[in-house]
Design an enzyme around this catalytic site. Sequence first.
Site, PDB file in Angstrom:
ATOM      1  N   ASP A 159     -28.324 -34.385  -0.879  1.00  0.00           N
ATOM      2  CA  ASP A 159     -29.182 -35.596  -1.084  1.00  0.00           C
ATOM      3  C   ASP A 159     -30.753 -35.165  -0.777  1.00  0.00           C
ATOM      4  OD1 ASP A 159     -27.187 -37.205  -1.502  1.00  0.00           O
ATOM      5  OD2 ASP A 159     -26.666 -37.620   0.581  1.00  0.00           O
ATOM      6  N   HIS A 196     -27.966 -32.248  -6.936  1.00  0.00           N
ATOM      7  CA  HIS A 196     -27.654 -33.496  -6.539  1.00  0.00           C
ATOM      8  C   HIS A 196     -26.285 -33.955  -6.089  1.00  0.00           C
ATOM      9  CE1 HIS A 196     -29.650 -36.976  -4.736  1.00  0.00           C
ATOM     10  NE2 HIS A 196     -30.670 -37.175  -5.490  1.00  0.00           N
TER      11      HIS A 196
END
Length: 436
Positions: free
Chosen positions: A412, A408
Amino acid sequence: MARFTFRLPDIGEGIAEAEIVAWHVRVGERVEEDQQVADMMTDKATVEMESPVSGIVVELAGEVGDQVAIGSALMVVETDGDADEAPAAIEEAVEAETPGVEEIQPNPVRAEPVEAPSSTSPAVEKEEQPFDKLKANGEGVSPASEATAKSHALASPAVRARAKDLGVDLAAVKTDGDRVRHADLDAYLRYQSGQGYHAPHASRARDDETIKVIGMRRKIAENMAAAKRNIPHFTYVDEIDVTSLEAMRADLNANRGQRPKLTMLPLMIVAICRSLPQFPMLNARYDDEAGVVTRSGRVHMGMATQTDAGLTVPVIRDAQDKNVWQLAAEIGRLAEAARANKLKPEEMGGGTITITSLGPLGGIATTPVINRPEVAIIGPNKIVERPVFQGDDIVRAKLMNLSISCDHRVVDGWDAASYVQALKKLLETPVLLFAD
């Protein structure tokens, strides 16, 4: 007679130490020149160490799981010759045979004669001088464990552990090769079952056992812990209709000729390679110490492979340049090399994205752990047949959930979902896999 100190040679560029994963000799036993004495594991491969001299083993440098520095004493042998004869026996470099690694040239190892021992027996002398001279030189070693396998047949630690559980003496197992493998053990058990042999009953109570985490298992544990500790994972799962893809795979296999049989994996890799150029943030490596993301212009596909020693990830280089048949052949070659512990160092690193699959054993969904420093890993799951609606009709369809885990810090959720949708389009319309 003289004592010869066998020091761990240089077994690879940049290697500072190696882990003892198996001893094939014990203190007090006789060892012959070129006899395998230990298996040493580095970050890159497992190396079989052979004795450069013949004689009686008087010291071993540690237990299974211990780390030994390059140049430190691995074994001390009381040789048959006089003190001045010992060096001549090992004028040439010790040749460490690394499975799958060609022409590794370790540093020459030379004998270091010491004063001839007195008439004291080796056992008594060992008690009086337990590696004192080596320790005085700063080369810390510990006495070897007496708990080694009774059989001296060559075999991997996994095969030895299984034979021990079954109560089988590996020396009694016949093999066509140079070591006992699982297939040889299976054949032995089948033969013995016809002679009235019965393996221990699975439901009987067993004593607790403590297993030291060593070798490949320790490397896996360290890598997985580092990945989960450093990478904020998230996993996205979507359902894909692979009915048409499976039909096309059946047609290709029916007309493959001498080419390898296709599984779902090479078709998946083709689809991944075709869809990645639009999503370069997924085909990347993240150096979190330098704070740099490198987006790769090539697809070096990691392929998670289960072996007797544990999970390993060989890499298909330049997967984007290979067709489906070439990928199938490379998958088979790398998987076989991994299971035989014959992967070359260059086949085990430098991946840019990984695929992991449990095949028919796969479940509904998985949350795979990223192969650090990569930023994404893709996991196709089990294919199941279920009824689905097509307009007003209900038809039979082959469905598969596809999992993707991402870093992450780099990827995204929207990017991961968009990529899976692009991948889904290719897999559900497989003719696009071969369209220009």
